[in-house]
Design a protein around this motif. Sequence first.
Motif, PDB file in Angstrom:
ATOM      1  N   THR A 108       0.831  -1.205   0.000  1.00 32.77           N
ATOM      2  CA  THR A 108       0.000   0.000   0.000  1.00 32.77           C
ATOM      3  C   THR A 108       0.863   1.250   0.000  1.00 32.77           C
ATOM      4  OG1 THR A 108      -1.761  -1.185   1.177  1.00 32.77           O
ATOM      5  CG2 THR A 108      -1.837   1.219   1.223  1.00 32.77           C
ATOM      6  N   LEU A 109       1.918   1.259   0.819  1.00 34.50           N
ATOM      7  CA  LEU A 109       2.817   2.415   0.830  1.00 34.50           C
ATOM      8  C   LEU A 109       3.473   2.596  -0.523  1.00 34.50           C
ATOM      9  CD1 LEU A 109       2.338   2.141   3.897  1.00 34.50           C
ATOM     10  CD2 LEU A 109       4.771   2.624   4.236  1.00 34.50           C
ATOM     11  N   ALA A 110       3.875   1.472  -1.134  1.00 32.78           N
ATOM     12  CA  ALA A 110       4.513   1.560  -2.443  1.00 32.78           C
ATOM     13  C   ALA A 110       3.530   2.031  -3.512  1.00 32.78           C
ATOM     14  CB  ALA A 110       5.109   0.211  -2.821  1.00 32.78           C
ATOM     15  N   ALA A 111       2.274   1.594  -3.404  1.00 30.28           N
ATOM     16  CA  ALA A 111       1.264   2.015  -4.369  1.00 30.28           C
ATOM     17  C   ALA A 111       1.037   3.522  -4.303  1.00 30.28           C
ATOM     18  CB  ALA A 111      -0.048   1.279  -4.131  1.00 30.28           C
ATOM     19  N   ALA A 112       1.251   4.100  -3.122  1.00 29.97           N
ATOM     20  CA  ALA A 112       1.122   5.557  -2.961  1.00 29.97           C
ATOM     21  C   ALA A 112       2.376   6.291  -3.420  1.00 29.97           C
ATOM     22  CB  ALA A 112       0.814   5.898  -1.509  1.00 29.97           C
ATOM     23  N   ARG A 118      13.688   4.068  -2.095  1.00 31.46           N
ATOM     24  CA  ARG A 118      13.990   3.872  -0.670  1.00 31.46           C
ATOM     25  C   ARG A 118      14.141   2.377  -0.397  1.00 31.46           C
ATOM     26  NH1 ARG A 118      12.636   8.586   2.111  1.00 31.46           N
ATOM     27  NH2 ARG A 118      11.149   9.943   1.011  1.00 31.46           N
ATOM     28  N   ARG A 119      14.855   2.068   0.669  1.00 30.80           N
ATOM     29  CA  ARG A 119      14.951   0.692   1.131  1.00 30.80           C
ATOM     30  C   ARG A 119      13.708   0.363   1.944  1.00 30.80           C
ATOM     31  NH1 ARG A 119      17.860  -1.441   5.765  1.00 30.80           N
ATOM     32  NH2 ARG A 119      18.238  -3.676   5.510  1.00 30.80           N
ATOM     33  N   TRP A 124       8.769 -12.115   3.364  1.00 32.84           N
ATOM     34  CA  TRP A 124       9.685 -12.698   2.384  1.00 32.84           C
ATOM     35  C   TRP A 124       8.949 -13.437   1.258  1.00 32.84           C
ATOM     36  CZ3 TRP A 124       9.511 -17.940   1.562  1.00 32.84           C
ATOM     37  CH2 TRP A 124       8.928 -18.722   2.567  1.00 32.84           C
ATOM     38  N   ALA A 125       7.800 -14.063   1.585  1.00 34.89           N
ATOM     39  CA  ALA A 125       7.084 -14.844   0.572  1.00 34.89           C
ATOM     40  C   ALA A 125       6.454 -13.956  -0.499  1.00 34.89           C
ATOM     41  CB  ALA A 125       6.007 -15.698   1.239  1.00 34.89           C
ATOM     42  N   ALA A 126       6.290 -12.669  -0.201  1.00 39.70           N
ATOM     43  CA  ALA A 126       5.694 -11.743  -1.164  1.00 39.70           C
ATOM     44  C   ALA A 126       6.731 -10.879  -1.859  1.00 39.70           C
ATOM     45  CB  ALA A 126       4.667 -10.855  -0.467  1.00 39.70           C
ATOM     46  N   ALA A 127       8.005 -11.107  -1.577  1.00 40.00           N
ATOM     47  CA  ALA A 127       9.055 -10.214  -2.075  1.00 40.00           C
ATOM     48  C   ALA A 127       9.137 -10.185  -3.598  1.00 40.00           C
ATOM     49  CB  ALA A 127      10.404 -10.614  -1.488  1.00 40.00           C
ATOM     50  N   ASP A 128       8.987 -11.336  -4.246  1.00 37.99           N
ATOM     51  CA  ASP A 128       9.084 -11.358  -5.700  1.00 37.99           C
ATOM     52  C   ASP A 128       7.933 -10.580  -6.343  1.00 37.99           C
ATOM     53  OD1 ASP A 128      11.401 -12.820  -5.602  1.00 37.99           O
ATOM     54  OD2 ASP A 128      10.426 -14.765  -5.929  1.00 37.99           O
ATOM     55  N   ARG A 129       6.734 -10.748  -5.805  1.00 38.77           N
ATOM     56  CA  ARG A 129       5.598  -9.981  -6.324  1.00 38.77           C
ATOM     57  C   ARG A 129       5.806  -8.485  -6.093  1.00 38.77           C
ATOM     58  NH1 ARG A 129       0.448 -12.240  -3.504  1.00 38.77           N
ATOM     59  NH2 ARG A 129       1.981 -12.924  -1.960  1.00 38.77           N
ATOM     60  N   PHE A 130       6.389  -8.160  -4.942  1.00 36.29           N
ATOM     61  CA  PHE A 130       6.627  -6.753  -4.627  1.00 36.29           C
ATOM     62  C   PHE A 130       7.615  -6.154  -5.627  1.00 36.29           C
ATOM     63  CE2 PHE A 130       8.451  -3.126  -2.512  1.00 36.29           C
ATOM     64  CZ  PHE A 130       7.405  -2.592  -1.767  1.00 36.29           C
ATOM     65  N   ARG A 131       8.702  -6.867  -5.879  1.00 38.56           N
ATOM     66  CA  ARG A 131       9.704  -6.375  -6.836  1.00 38.56           C
ATOM     67  C   ARG A 131       9.099  -6.162  -8.219  1.00 38.56           C
ATOM     68  NH1 ARG A 131      13.056 -10.456  -4.503  1.00 38.56           N
ATOM     69  NH2 ARG A 131      14.663  -9.554  -3.131  1.00 38.56           N
ATOM     70  N   ALA A 132       8.274  -7.124  -8.629  1.00 38.92           N
ATOM     71  CA  ALA A 132       7.667  -7.024  -9.958  1.00 38.92           C
ATOM     72  C   ALA A 132       6.732  -5.828 -10.056  1.00 38.92           C
ATOM     73  CB  ALA A 132       6.919  -8.314 -10.278  1.00 38.92           C
ATOM     74  N   PRO A 135       9.332  -1.848  -9.053  1.00 44.10           N
ATOM     75  CA  PRO A 135      10.779  -1.968  -9.304  1.00 44.10           C
ATOM     76  C   PRO A 135      11.594  -0.786  -8.796  1.00 44.10           C
ATOM     77  CG  PRO A 135       9.583  -1.479 -11.331  1.00 44.10           C
ATOM     78  CD  PRO A 135       8.550  -1.803 -10.304  1.00 44.10           C
ATOM     79  N   ALA A 136      10.959   0.344  -8.502  1.00 47.37           N
ATOM     80  CA  ALA A 136      11.699   1.513  -8.027  1.00 47.37           C
ATOM     81  C   ALA A 136      12.030   1.426  -6.544  1.00 47.37           C
ATOM     82  CB  ALA A 136      10.895   2.790  -8.295  1.00 47.37           C
ATOM     83  N   VAL A 137      11.484   0.417  -5.846  1.00 47.48           N
ATOM     84  CA  VAL A 137      11.726   0.264  -4.403  1.00 47.48           C
ATOM     85  C   VAL A 137      12.864  -0.727  -4.190  1.00 47.48           C
ATOM     86  CG1 VAL A 137      10.725  -0.334  -2.169  1.00 47.48           C
ATOM     87  CG2 VAL A 137       9.296   0.726  -3.946  1.00 47.48           C
ATOM     88  N   ASP A 138      13.774  -0.411  -3.290  1.00 47.94           N
ATOM     89  CA  ASP A 138      14.880  -1.303  -2.927  1.00 47.94           C
ATOM     90  C   ASP A 138      14.402  -2.223  -1.818  1.00 47.94           C
ATOM     91  OD1 ASP A 138      17.259  -2.536  -2.348  1.00 47.94           O
ATOM     92  OD2 ASP A 138      18.172  -0.786  -1.372  1.00 47.94           O
ATOM     93  N   VAL A 139      13.778  -3.332  -2.183  1.00 49.27           N
ATOM     94  CA  VAL A 139      13.179  -4.222  -1.194  1.00 49.27           C
ATOM     95  C   VAL A 139      14.216  -5.205  -0.664  1.00 49.27           C
ATOM     96  CG1 VAL A 139      12.350  -5.872  -2.936  1.00 49.27           C
ATOM     97  CG2 VAL A 139      11.283  -5.795  -0.680  1.00 49.27           C
ATOM     98  N   ASP A 140      14.252  -5.355   0.645  1.00 48.78           N
ATOM     99  CA  ASP A 140      15.155  -6.292   1.314  1.00 48.78           C
ATOM    100  C   ASP A 140      14.297  -7.269   2.115  1.00 48.78           C
ATOM    101  OD1 ASP A 140      16.987  -7.708   2.753  1.00 48.78           O
ATOM    102  OD2 ASP A 140      18.037  -5.971   3.590  1.00 48.78           O
TER     103      ASP A 140
END
Length: 322
Positions: A108-112, A118-119, A124-132, A135-140
């Motif tokens: 939700t924060l990323a959608a806004a 930002r990092r 962890w199980a949703a990380a790949d979907r988040f990256r896809a 892509p502008a977010v540095d997800v760890d």
Amino acid sequence: MHSVFVLALPDTIAFDLATPIEVLGRVRLPDGGPGYRVQVCGSEPMVDAGPLRLAVDHRLDAIESAGTVIVPGRYDPTAPVPAAALDALRAAAAAGTRIASICVGAFTLAAAGLLDHRRATTHWAAADRFRAAFPAVDVDPAVLYVDTGQFVTSAGATAGVDMCLHLVRRDYGAAVAADASRQAVAPLHRDGGQAQFIVRPGPDATAAGLDPVLRWLEVHAYEDLTLAGIAAEAGLSVRTLNRRFHEQTGHTPMQWVTARRIRRAQELLESTDHGVDRIAHLVGFASPAQFRLQFKRLSGVAPQAYRNTFRAQLPSAGSTSA
């Protein structure tokens, strides 16, 4: 008193929603007053939360008065976010409001657009979907929470508790955070950089299982251990031991040993009247100074401060130095 609004969106995860309400809502300051006023707001008067339907007392414009906004995850984190909620989050961010997310609430924060460049972290199980999706977010995905100042993101489930306790520590200091952790029956402090528990299935993980050496370390963690000695016990080279430990635990062998020693020290501080120097020796530290350094790094407070907060009432028998 710090004002917190928890944002209830359609299909919100009830556990994530309840975490800041319970953890922050129970915070008490040294004078006995509450540290936070926690309220729930949403774009609709009734919100689905899995099998529950929740009545929401405040509309989105209430966010304008918040010191902190916390966004729980949703069962489908990729579902469209109501435009009014995105606008409210953007306005709050522009006003300097601290905004945090729990688990897949980071979507939700990323959608806004709040996490671009930002990092951040998420489950962890949703990380790949988040990256896809962003892509502008540095997800760890390998940490419990990430604090970049105005924006704080956390991983799933109990990592939300860790993040809330971190916010308490930021706002009111270690002593209040220690009391809050006791109220939550949670560890006093788990550093945001600590690895999430990630299951890595497949034959390689089975073949490289560390169960035997971990069981051995549980017994011998308080002895004078060396990395070479642990590797010899495991029947591995130091390099292979380090690699497999990091793959399966997120830590080096000696980091794991240090954490086990600190957990044992916490037990002794709570249940005995041993002096801090003696406890340092009992749990395997070469010097009390090193023990104090590692204890504060992992627990967030000095050993004596931990004892003062958590120990049972025991007869005094000698002094304990911090």
